[in-house]
Scaffold this motif. Structure first.
Motif, PDB file in Angstrom:
ATOM      1  N   VAL A 121       0.848  -1.200   0.000  1.00 31.24           N
ATOM      2  CA  VAL A 121       0.000   0.000   0.000  1.00 31.24           C
ATOM      3  C   VAL A 121       0.879   1.244   0.000  1.00 31.24           C
ATOM      4  O   VAL A 121       2.045   1.174   0.346  1.00 31.24           O
ATOM      5  N   VAL A 122       0.411   2.317  -0.371  1.00 24.27           N
ATOM      6  CA  VAL A 122      -0.810   2.716  -1.049  1.00 24.27           C
ATOM      7  C   VAL A 122      -0.463   2.804  -2.533  1.00 24.27           C
ATOM      8  O   VAL A 122       0.516   3.442  -2.902  1.00 24.27           O
ATOM      9  N   THR A 123      -1.284   2.192  -3.389  1.00 20.00           N
ATOM     10  CA  THR A 123      -0.948   2.042  -4.806  1.00 20.00           C
ATOM     11  C   THR A 123      -0.561   3.358  -5.468  1.00 20.00           C
ATOM     12  O   THR A 123       0.440   3.430  -6.173  1.00 20.00           O
ATOM     13  N   ASP A 155     -10.638   4.264  -4.772  1.00 20.04           N
ATOM     14  CA  ASP A 155     -10.649   3.274  -5.858  1.00 20.04           C
ATOM     15  C   ASP A 155     -10.178   3.830  -7.194  1.00 20.04           C
ATOM     16  O   ASP A 155      -9.394   3.177  -7.888  1.00 20.04           O
ATOM     17  N   ASN A 156     -10.638   5.022  -7.573  1.00 18.16           N
ATOM     18  CA  ASN A 156     -10.252   5.523  -8.898  1.00 18.16           C
ATOM     19  C   ASN A 156      -8.763   5.863  -8.947  1.00 18.16           C
ATOM     20  O   ASN A 156      -8.132   5.765  -9.996  1.00 18.16           O
ATOM     21  N   LEU A 157      -8.165   6.245  -7.808  1.00 11.76           N
ATOM     22  CA  LEU A 157      -6.717   6.496  -7.792  1.00 11.76           C
ATOM     23  C   LEU A 157      -5.932   5.184  -7.872  1.00 11.76           C
ATOM     24  O   LEU A 157      -4.853   5.132  -8.464  1.00 11.76           O
ATOM     25  N   ASN A 158      -6.468   4.122  -7.300  1.00 13.22           N
ATOM     26  CA  ASN A 158      -5.839   2.803  -7.409  1.00 13.22           C
ATOM     27  C   ASN A 158      -5.774   2.399  -8.875  1.00 13.22           C
ATOM     28  O   ASN A 158      -4.714   2.027  -9.383  1.00 13.22           O
ATOM     29  N   LYS A 159      -6.908   2.509  -9.566  1.00 17.58           N
ATOM     30  CA  LYS A 159      -6.954   2.144 -10.987  1.00 17.58           C
ATOM     31  C   LYS A 159      -6.057   3.054 -11.816  1.00 17.58           C
ATOM     32  O   LYS A 159      -5.323   2.582 -12.690  1.00 17.58           O
ATOM     33  N   ALA A 160      -6.094   4.347 -11.545  1.00 14.72           N
ATOM     34  CA  ALA A 160      -5.258   5.289 -12.301  1.00 14.72           C
ATOM     35  C   ALA A 160      -3.780   4.966 -12.124  1.00 14.72           C
ATOM     36  O   ALA A 160      -3.011   4.993 -13.095  1.00 14.72           O
ATOM     37  N   ALA A 161      -3.369   4.655 -10.896  1.00 12.24           N
ATOM     38  CA  ALA A 161      -1.959   4.314 -10.644  1.00 12.24           C
ATOM     39  C   ALA A 161      -1.562   3.051 -11.401  1.00 12.24           C
ATOM     40  O   ALA A 161      -0.474   2.988 -11.991  1.00 12.24           O
TER      41      ALA A 161
END
Length: 173
Positions: A121-123, A155-161
């Protein structure tokens, strides 16, 4: 072939502490199983620790994220759960005062790993920072991130990363 697993900041404060979030807690078994597999296969395991001092709120990061966390010597600084039980004295550890670890970069540069995998963590903050450092240190190595073993509190920052890392030729598993 040489492989390395980098477990990024899987510490109490990011799981159940001051910056904890539910999705982080769900990673524990998956990360521990991955560590066990790497260990059984004889590959190297490295841990990073987000590490701050009592003056954290006076630092640049502390002014931008005014939540004390991972203070050196506290329970929040320690690894979480089953993952913590997997730590061995012989495992390399890198304490880092910022998102990426300069010491990890130097270490990787001096090694001849063919494959490097990251989890933790954190992605969108520390995982991506250290994945980019690994790719920079070892441009010919296969660098990957297991998407089932990383999480962000947004969630959207996880996907963006994950999308950004993939665009940087980091394999997303």
């Amino acid at each position: 072939m040489r492989k390395c697993l980098i477990v990024v900041d899987y510490q109490n404060d990011f799981v159940t502490g001051s910056l904890g979030f539910e999705k982080a807690e769900l990673l524990d078994g998956r990360i521990a199983n991955k560590i066990e597999k790497y260990r059984n296969d004889g590959w190297e395991i490295v841990f990073t620790f987000d590490t701050h001092e009592e003056n954290y709120l006076q630092t640049n990061e502390g002014r931008n994220l005014p939540v004390k966390h991972c203070i050196n010597g506290t329970n929040g600084h320690k690894l979480y759960g089953r993952t913590a039980e997997m730590l061995k004295e012989s495992d390399k550890r890198f304490c880092k005062p910022s998102f990426g670890s300069a010491e990890l970069f130097e270490y990787l540069k001096g090694e001849n790993f063919d494959k490097v995998e990251l989890c933790g963590v954190v992605t969108n903050i520390c995982v991506i920072s250290n994945a980019v450092l690994a790719k920079t240190a070892l441009p010919e190595a296969e660098v990957s991130v297991d998407s089932t073993c990383v999480a962000s509190n947004v969630d959207n920052l996880n996907k963006a990363a994950l999308d950004v890392m993939q665009s940087l030729q980091i394999n997303i598993l």
